[in-house]
Design an enzyme around this catalytic site. Structure first.
Site, PDB file in Angstrom:
ATOM      1  N   GLU A   1       0.844  -1.207   0.000  1.00 52.97           N
ATOM      2  CA  GLU A   1       0.000   0.000   0.000  1.00 52.97           C
ATOM      3  C   GLU A   1       0.878   1.256   0.000  1.00 52.97           C
ATOM      4  O   GLU A   1       0.584   2.235  -0.683  1.00 52.97           O
ATOM      5  CB  GLU A   1      -0.936  -0.016   1.212  1.00 52.97           C
ATOM      6  CG  GLU A   1      -1.995  -1.116   1.098  1.00 52.97           C
ATOM      7  CD  GLU A   1      -2.956  -1.145   2.280  1.00 52.97           C
ATOM      8  OE1 GLU A   1      -2.487  -1.392   3.403  1.00 52.97           O
ATOM      9  OE2 GLU A   1      -4.156  -0.906   2.077  1.00 52.97           O
TER      10      GLU A   1
ATOM     11  N   GLU B   1      -3.862  -9.379   3.956  1.00 60.46           N
ATOM     12  CA  GLU B   1      -4.721  -9.056   5.116  1.00 60.46           C
ATOM     13  C   GLU B   1      -5.876 -10.029   5.293  1.00 60.46           C
ATOM     14  O   GLU B   1      -6.302 -10.304   6.424  1.00 60.46           O
ATOM     15  CB  GLU B   1      -5.275  -7.635   4.976  1.00 60.46           C
ATOM     16  CG  GLU B   1      -4.264  -6.532   5.240  1.00 60.46           C
ATOM     17  CD  GLU B   1      -3.345  -6.216   4.064  1.00 60.46           C
ATOM     18  OE1 GLU B   1      -3.418  -6.936   3.031  1.00 60.46           O
ATOM     19  OE2 GLU B   1      -2.558  -5.272   4.164  1.00 60.46           O
TER      20      GLU B   1
END
Ligand code: NAD
Length: 697
Positions: A108, A128
């Site tokens: 990210e 995640e």
């Protein structure tokens, strides 16, 4: 403004900002503020025209700092979203230079840069979902804009890492560089400046996919079918769907809301618990990390039955030669044939080549002579579960094995200290309790005897890793961690039969709870004769008359489970589907009548409460006695050895989530019933924790 984890080198007009926080540049508070400060400084420095952000050869960044989870540091400003915003809004071009891991928050972060260059084998991913979450720092909005809807959904929903080379030619990876990453990235940055290339911000890219809606619908259906007990995968789809249909900031808001909602789910709590628990189990409080290990390059296995065969395969798979010892040639041939058959089945499934099968078979040396174990570094005994047989085996091992060899027993219940005492080297004796099928099941209970040496324990832990097992250390007691708890669970299930339930109801209630198999189906699979023999042995050892249970009546009728075609259920020839059997129902009713019991209705909630809280209560005793070092170790045992549902996080975490005072209240209710077994009394540790408002974990 020096930061321990961030260094800056000005190379002409390029500022190279390097993150270096071992092991994997976890994005903790200090690292985040270091990056932010370095960016501000580079933007303020008129000599700098472009910025390269990089990590180490091992990791650009592995993502969030797991040690900060649940602490105030995790939320300290600048948070990750803010740092990514700084990159994205930098007036000067930012190039991420990626080697090694670039995962989760790390990816990210990289997507906040305007350009990315990477080594071909850098590992990119958003894992995640494996913690029951979704990428919470813009990953679900930026990745689809950079690589397209379908590819992004695959990365986000599955969580598996992908080599950077696979993304070459997409806006995610502007250039793959060969060897010198920093030189390549710096050259790329100079070119951007020279060409005055416009800054490419992921947030501004348009996601154009005419098939988006149809594809998303397809994805929702397949993901819903596969995700079963976990809400995160579908939330991933919804967040990515927002990237396709909503403005960027609206998408970020939707992602954020989903992230916060998932963080609060018991499923995510369970997955995060398991993640931490697996790491914790590998550490022993009194065995330091630097304990010297014994070398294990030759293994001996005694007994080529069900367990010996599976145990042997673990070592062959890891490339270690094994001497497999049996009493008779016939048994030896049978064991060897089973190993070959298992490998050939793997070959048929395309998991092994013919050459690999031969290579592995070449590592096993069948033998009938203990002489062959003379140079073994480790010998594992998997003979009949009988103390006299174990005595004879360990006395012989003590005579033939070289000094320093580790002598291990795979016993399920027997006292390891007694076994160790058959030798003159109890410090070298340890329990290695594999689970059936031993070549498949991930769990290894390592049983630490009173005299087991620390280096033997440390060596066993390291070995477990080598053969890809997850190891949990148990002290010595009847059944160790797992089987000792299982006994209470089985007793609770049998108690329910006595008062009014049927096997199929109990199995179904526990399977609805999430267990892979209820206790009666499990009993039929394992063989009811084993428990029968154990009950008889224990009664004989204690010189008491055996208190009959329903299962004894089944065994007396020759119903040993699947292997005899009937047990708690009946089975059609060649099939494994359990069929409820009126004969069993009649037998149970007769048992109740003989015992003067008027059956009552049992509901499914009671089934779950009794069976699971029986596990929890015994787990608390095991913890209190120091048999297990931590509650999370018990969870690991149950999740990996007994089919406990992952989304519940193990019996001890489940108890924490239910609330320990509620568990205590239920146990007291069960204990107060007329004729209740004393084991329903809540364990003192459980009561203390509940009273003090604490939890197991
Ligand atoms: P098994 O009966 O399938 O195999 C035992 C083998 O040991 C037989 O092949 C027998 O010929 C051989 N044997 C017996 N005495 C011997 C001796 N003196 N020397 C050499 N070989 C000898 O039994 P199993 O299920 O493989 O169990 C073995 C051990 O593993 C037991 O201690 C058992 O409690 C334990 N265990 C079993 C399971 C399971 O699910 N079956 C799981 C965990 C642990």
């Amino acid at each position: 403004m020096s930061n321990p984890f961030v260094s800056v080198v000005i190379d002409g007009e390029v500022a190279v900002v390097t993150m270096n926080k071992p092991p994997v540049n976890g994005l903790g508070a200090e690292l985040r503020s270091g990056i932010a400060d370095a960016l501000d400084a580079a933007n303020a420095n008129p000599a700098v025209k472009a910025i390269v952000l990089t990590g180490t050869s091992r990791a650009f960044s592995g993502g969030a700092d797991v040690t900060e989870f649940g602490t105030p540091k995790a939320a300290r400003e600048p948070n990750l979203r803010a740092v990514i915003g700084l990159l994205e809004h930098s007036a000067k071009p930012v190039v991420a230079a990626i080697a090694g891991q670039c995962l989760g928050g790390g990816l990210e972060l990289a997507m906040g840069a305007h350009f990315r260059v990477a080594l071909a084998d850098a590992s990119l991913g958003l894992p995640e979902v494996k913690l029951g979450l979704l990428p919470g720092a813009g990953g679900t909005q930026r990745l689809p804009r950079l690589i397209g809807l379908e590819a992004a959904l695959n990365v986000i929903v599955h969580g598996a890492p992908v080599p950077a080379a696979k993304f070459e030619g997409t806006p995610l990876i502007d250039q793959i560089v060969d060897a010198d990453l920093i030189a390549g990235a710096t050259a790329f940055a100079r070119q951007v400046v020279a060409d005055a290339r416009p800054l490419k911000r992921a947030r501004d890219l348009k996601l154009k996919d005419p098939q988006a809606e149809a594809f998303l619908q397809f994805a929702r259906n397949t993901v819903a079918a596969g995700a079963k007990n976990f809400p995160a995968p579908l939330k991933c789809v919804e967040a990515v769907a927002a990237a396709a249909s909503k403005p960027f900031d609206e998408g970020l808001r939707i992602e954020r809301e989903a992230f916060i909602a998932l963080m609060a789910t018991p499923e995510s709590r369970a997955l995060r618990h398991v993640f931490a628990a697996e790491r914790a189990a590998a550490k022993l409080p009194d065995v330091p990390d630097d304990t010297p290990l014994r070398t294990i390059s030759r293994v001996g296995v005694i007994g080529g039955g069900t367990m010996g065969v599976g145990i042997t395969m673990n070592f062959l798979n890891a490339g270690l030669p094994v001497a497999l010892l049996e009493m008779k040639q016939e048994a030896l041939d049978k064991g060897l044939a089973t190993i070959r058959k298992n490998y050939e089945n793997s070959m048929k499934k395309g998991k092994l080549t013919a050459a690999q099968v031969e290579e592995r078979m070449g590592l096993v040396a069948p033998t009938l002579a203990y002489e062959s174990l003379r140079d073994a570094d480790l010998v594992i005994e998997a003979v009949f579960e009988n103390m006299d047989v174990k005595e004879q085996v360990f006395k012989t091992l003590d005579e033939v094995c070289k000094p320093g060899a580790i002598l291990a027993s795979n016993t399920s219940y027997l006292n390891l200290d007694r076994i160790a005492a058959f030798t003159k080297r109890p410090q070298d004796v340890i329990g290695l309790h594999f689970f059936s099928p031993a070549n498949v099941m991930r769990l290894l209970e390592i049983v630490r005897g009173a005299k087991t040496a620390p280096d033997v324990l440390a060596t066993a832990m390291a070995l477990a890793k080598k053969i890809r097992k997850i190891a949990v250390v148990s002290g010595v007691c009847d059944g160790f961690i797992g089987n000792r708890m299982l006994a209470r669970y089985g007793a609770a299930a049998n108690g329910l039969i006595t008062v009014g339930a049927l096997p199929q109801q109990i199995d179904s209630a526990l399977q609805m709870f999430g267990l892979a198999m209820g206790p009666f189906r499990m009993g039929d699979l394992a063989g009811l004769d084993i428990g029968w023999a154990t009950r008889k042995r224990k009664a004989a050892e204690a010189s008491i008359e055996m208190k009959p249970v329903v299962a004894d009546r089944l065994c007396e009728a020759g119903r040993f489970g699947q292997k005899t075609g009937s047990g708690w259920y009946r089975y059609e020839a060649g099939k494994r589907d359990p069929i409820p059997d009126p004969v069993v129902e009649a037998l149970i009713m007769q048992y109740r009548a003989d015992a003067g019991i008027t059956p009552r209705k049992v509901n499914d909630d009671e089934v779950v409460e009794r069976c699971i809280f029986a596990l929890v209560n015994e787990g608390a005793r095991i913890l209190d006695e120091g048999i297990a070092a931590r509650a999370s170790d018990i969870d690991i045992v149950y999740l990996n050895g007994y089919g406990f549902p992952l989304h519940r996080g193990g019996p001890m975490l489940y108890a924490d989530i239910v609330g320990l005072p509620n568990v205590v209240r239920a146990l007291r209710r069960f204990a107060a019933e007329p004729g209740a077994d004393a084991s329903w009394q809540p364990a003192p540790l459980l009561v203390t924790l509940a009273d003090e408002g604490r939890t197991f974990n």
